[in-house]
Design a protein around this motif. Structure first.
Motif, PDB file in Angstrom:
ATOM      1  N   THR A   1    -111.146 -35.112 -62.424  1.00  0.00           N
ATOM      2  CA  THR A   1    -110.171 -34.249 -63.097  1.00  0.00           C
ATOM      3  C   THR A   1    -109.361 -35.062 -64.085  1.00  0.00           C
ATOM      4  O   THR A   1    -108.837 -36.131 -63.749  1.00  0.00           O
ATOM      5  CB  THR A   1    -109.219 -33.600 -62.075  1.00  0.00           C
ATOM      6  N   ILE A   2    -109.254 -34.554 -65.315  1.00  0.00           N
ATOM      7  CA  ILE A   2    -108.432 -35.157 -66.362  1.00  0.00           C
ATOM      8  C   ILE A   2    -107.313 -34.185 -66.684  1.00  0.00           C
ATOM      9  O   ILE A   2    -107.558 -33.001 -66.972  1.00  0.00           O
ATOM     10  CB  ILE A   2    -109.266 -35.456 -67.622  1.00  0.00           C
ATOM     11  N   THR A   3    -106.067 -34.654 -66.616  1.00  0.00           N
ATOM     12  CA  THR A   3    -104.895 -33.801 -66.834  1.00  0.00           C
ATOM     13  C   THR A   3    -104.009 -34.396 -67.912  1.00  0.00           C
ATOM     14  O   THR A   3    -103.758 -35.610 -67.923  1.00  0.00           O
ATOM     15  CB  THR A   3    -104.067 -33.672 -65.539  1.00  0.00           C
ATOM     16  N   THR A   4    -103.549 -33.553 -68.804  1.00  0.00           N
ATOM     17  CA  THR A   4    -102.579 -33.956 -69.810  1.00  0.00           C
ATOM     18  C   THR A   4    -101.356 -33.058 -69.716  1.00  0.00           C
ATOM     19  O   THR A   4    -101.486 -31.829 -69.639  1.00  0.00           O
ATOM     20  CB  THR A   4    -103.175 -33.911 -71.232  1.00  0.00           C
ATOM     21  N   GLU A   5    -100.159 -33.652 -69.689  1.00  0.00           N
ATOM     22  CA  GLU A   5     -98.889 -32.934 -69.655  1.00  0.00           C
ATOM     23  C   GLU A   5     -98.058 -33.376 -70.856  1.00  0.00           C
ATOM     24  O   GLU A   5     -98.003 -34.570 -71.164  1.00  0.00           O
ATOM     25  CB  GLU A   5     -98.126 -33.214 -68.363  1.00  0.00           C
ATOM     26  N   ASN A   6     -97.391 -32.419 -71.499  1.00  0.00           N
ATOM     27  CA  ASN A   6     -96.596 -32.769 -72.675  1.00  0.00           C
ATOM     28  C   ASN A   6     -95.568 -31.686 -72.939  1.00  0.00           C
ATOM     29  O   ASN A   6     -95.864 -30.495 -72.775  1.00  0.00           O
ATOM     30  CB  ASN A   6     -97.505 -32.945 -73.895  1.00  0.00           C
ATOM     31  N   ASP A   7     -94.364 -32.094 -73.339  1.00  0.00           N
ATOM     32  CA  ASP A   7     -93.353 -31.083 -73.651  1.00  0.00           C
ATOM     33  C   ASP A   7     -93.670 -30.349 -74.951  1.00  0.00           C
ATOM     34  O   ASP A   7     -93.149 -29.264 -75.185  1.00  0.00           O
ATOM     35  CB  ASP A   7     -91.956 -31.709 -73.705  1.00  0.00           C
ATOM     36  N   ASN A   8     -94.543 -30.902 -75.790  1.00  0.00           N
ATOM     37  CA  ASN A   8     -94.959 -30.191 -77.006  1.00  0.00           C
ATOM     38  C   ASN A   8     -95.854 -28.996 -76.702  1.00  0.00           C
ATOM     39  O   ASN A   8     -96.049 -28.134 -77.565  1.00  0.00           O
ATOM     40  CB  ASN A   8     -95.679 -31.141 -77.968  1.00  0.00           C
ATOM     41  N   TYR A   9     -96.397 -28.939 -75.487  1.00  0.00           N
ATOM     42  CA  TYR A   9     -97.213 -27.783 -75.123  1.00  0.00           C
ATOM     43  C   TYR A   9     -96.362 -26.526 -74.929  1.00  0.00           C
ATOM     44  O   TYR A   9     -96.907 -25.446 -74.722  1.00  0.00           O
ATOM     45  CB  TYR A   9     -98.007 -28.066 -73.845  1.00  0.00           C
ATOM     46  N   ASN A  10     -95.033 -26.679 -74.992  1.00  0.00           N
ATOM     47  CA  ASN A  10     -94.172 -25.484 -74.987  1.00  0.00           C
ATOM     48  C   ASN A  10     -93.746 -25.094 -76.400  1.00  0.00           C
ATOM     49  O   ASN A  10     -92.854 -24.273 -76.575  1.00  0.00           O
ATOM     50  CB  ASN A  10     -92.947 -25.694 -74.095  1.00  0.00           C
ATOM     51  N   PHE A  11     -94.401 -25.735 -77.414  1.00  0.00           N
ATOM     52  CA  PHE A  11     -94.239 -25.368 -78.826  1.00  0.00           C
ATOM     53  C   PHE A  11     -92.834 -25.656 -79.363  1.00  0.00           C
ATOM     54  O   PHE A  11     -92.393 -25.025 -80.320  1.00  0.00           O
ATOM     55  CB  PHE A  11     -94.583 -23.891 -79.063  1.00  0.00           C
ATOM     56  N   THR A  12     -92.120 -26.638 -78.805  1.00  0.00           N
ATOM     57  CA  THR A  12     -90.796 -26.988 -79.311  1.00  0.00           C
ATOM     58  C   THR A  12     -90.863 -28.092 -80.359  1.00  0.00           C
ATOM     59  O   THR A  12     -89.915 -28.304 -81.102  1.00  0.00           O
ATOM     60  CB  THR A  12     -89.892 -27.468 -78.169  1.00  0.00           C
TER      61      THR A  12
ATOM     62  N   TYR B   1     -86.922 -35.808 -72.755  1.00  0.00           N
ATOM     63  CA  TYR B   1     -86.963 -35.820 -71.298  1.00  0.00           C
ATOM     64  C   TYR B   1     -88.356 -36.204 -70.805  1.00  0.00           C
ATOM     65  O   TYR B   1     -88.826 -37.287 -71.150  1.00  0.00           O
ATOM     66  CB  TYR B   1     -86.439 -34.497 -70.750  1.00  0.00           C
ATOM     67  N   TYR B   2     -89.061 -35.391 -70.044  1.00  0.00           N
ATOM     68  CA  TYR B   2     -90.427 -35.759 -69.675  1.00  0.00           C
ATOM     69  C   TYR B   2     -91.310 -35.455 -70.876  1.00  0.00           C
ATOM     70  O   TYR B   2     -91.690 -34.315 -71.120  1.00  0.00           O
ATOM     71  CB  TYR B   2     -90.873 -34.986 -68.441  1.00  0.00           C
ATOM     72  N   SER B   3     -91.638 -36.497 -71.630  1.00  0.00           N
ATOM     73  CA  SER B   3     -92.308 -36.318 -72.914  1.00  0.00           C
ATOM     74  C   SER B   3     -93.818 -36.197 -72.799  1.00  0.00           C
ATOM     75  O   SER B   3     -94.438 -35.382 -73.466  1.00  0.00           O
ATOM     76  CB  SER B   3     -91.956 -37.497 -73.841  1.00  0.00           C
ATOM     77  N   ASN B   4     -94.440 -37.041 -71.945  1.00  0.00           N
ATOM     78  CA  ASN B   4     -95.896 -37.032 -71.887  1.00  0.00           C
ATOM     79  C   ASN B   4     -96.390 -37.619 -70.567  1.00  0.00           C
ATOM     80  O   ASN B   4     -95.793 -38.549 -70.021  1.00  0.00           O
ATOM     81  CB  ASN B   4     -96.469 -37.867 -73.040  1.00  0.00           C
ATOM     82  N   GLY B   5     -97.478 -37.045 -70.066  1.00  0.00           N
ATOM     83  CA  GLY B   5     -98.147 -37.584 -68.893  1.00  0.00           C
ATOM     84  C   GLY B   5     -99.649 -37.470 -69.054  1.00  0.00           C
ATOM     85  O   GLY B   5    -100.152 -36.488 -69.616  1.00  0.00           O
TER      86      GLY B   5
END
Length: 319
Positions: free
Chosen positions: A32-43, A48-52
């Protein structure tokens, strides 16, 4: 080509791959490959939590009479944290800084056990490093250069280095199990010199789902499916609201065992709420998930009342 068109074509491609697989094969391994980013909320703001970014490999363990299914996993990942403002100029960024810059780079080993009465227990042993050694500054800077985003200022005020050892446990207790709907009481706890916290809440799931021992949500659909050994397509929508008590967070307060914690550290909010919601769509060999994470500000100094970020994950299963 417009971004919405690209996203739609990608979703169609994933859907075709998910739903057109042979469900008779028994898979024992999953990546499993996961990407998290506050830009995924289109702001369009790194705050804060910027990227994972995380890579997880799990496999089917030798089964015992106690658990309906048992999985083992290893994971490696990196998390990057920024204050409210990280652009324009160094003086302006430092003047408005409301939480430390921080990176967390880690590896972990864990297990998932799903029992015949639909109870689920997960635990992980985690080791990593917070501070400059986590390479958060280098990854974020190079990534912004690569995709042509703005220059980042302020990493001079990141927390200091510390090696972290942590343990986490998650328990899901069934409250209501029916065809197309499940509700679990949820308890989570993490203990260590990087993160120490505890959470309680509920997990609600609905949709076209298999049993907890063979659903993509918990087990990755590894092992044989019930009855005819055939995994059918799943679509699961979930909502998980939780109340969290925070005791320590090194990305906010700096290293626990170092006197020099960094140029800027913050005080934790002792109690916050966290809401996670999204969906998982799965075939026998591939799963795709997307979720939205809303978190009350974890530091008292933070300007924005909420941290909001999105995530996408893609899983591939093997024999």
């Amino acid at each position: 080509m417009h971004k919405p068109t690209i996203s739609f074509l990608f979703f169609l491609l994933v859907s075709k791959f998910v739903f057109s697989q042979n469900g008779n094969t028994v898979y024992r391994k999953e990546l499993t490959i996961t990407t998290e980013n506050d830009n995924y909320n289109f702001t369009k703001a790194d705050r804060y939590y910027s990227n994972g970014f995380f890579v997880k490999y799990q496999w089917l363990a030798n089964q015992n009479k106690k658990a309906a299914i048992k999985l083992r996993r290893v994971e490696a990942g990196q998390m990057i944290f920024n204050p409210h403002l990280n652009r324009r100029s160094l003086s302006q960024v430092l003047e408005q800084q409301d939480r430390p810059y921080a990176g967390w780079l880690y590896g972990s080993y864990g297990e998932t056990s799903v029992y015949s009465n639909d109870r689920v227990v997960q635990w992980d042993a985690i080791a990593g490093v917070v501070g400059p050694a986590s390479k958060g500054e280098e990854v974020q800077t190079k990534y912004h250069q690569f995709i042509g985003l703005y220059k980042i200022y302020g990493w001079e005020n990141q927390v200091q280095n510390e090696f972290g050892v942590n343990a986490s446990v998650r328990y899901y207790h069934p409250l209501s199990i029916s065809n197309g709907f499940t509700m679990h009481a949820t308890g989570k706890a993490m203990l260590g010199n990087t993160f120490t916290n505890a959470s309680v809440g509920v997990l609600l799931k609905t949709g076209k789902m298999e049993k907890e021992s063979s659903t993509s949500f918990f087990t990755g659909r590894l092992g044989s499916a019930p009855k005819d050994r055939r995994h059918h397509a799943e679509f699961v929508f979930f909502l998980e609201p939780m109340l969290q008590a925070q005791a320590y967070n090194a990305t906010v307060q700096g290293p626990m065992f170092r006197e020099n914690k960094g140029n800027y550290v913050s005080e934790l909010n002792p109690f916050i709420y966290v809401v996670k919601t999204g969906f998982v769509v799965a075939g026998p060999a591939v799963s795709f998930s997307a979720y939205y994470h809303i978190k009350q500000r974890e530091a008292k100094s933070m300007i924005d009342p909420l941290e909001v970020y999105g995530a996408f994950a893609l899983s591939f299963r093997f024999r």
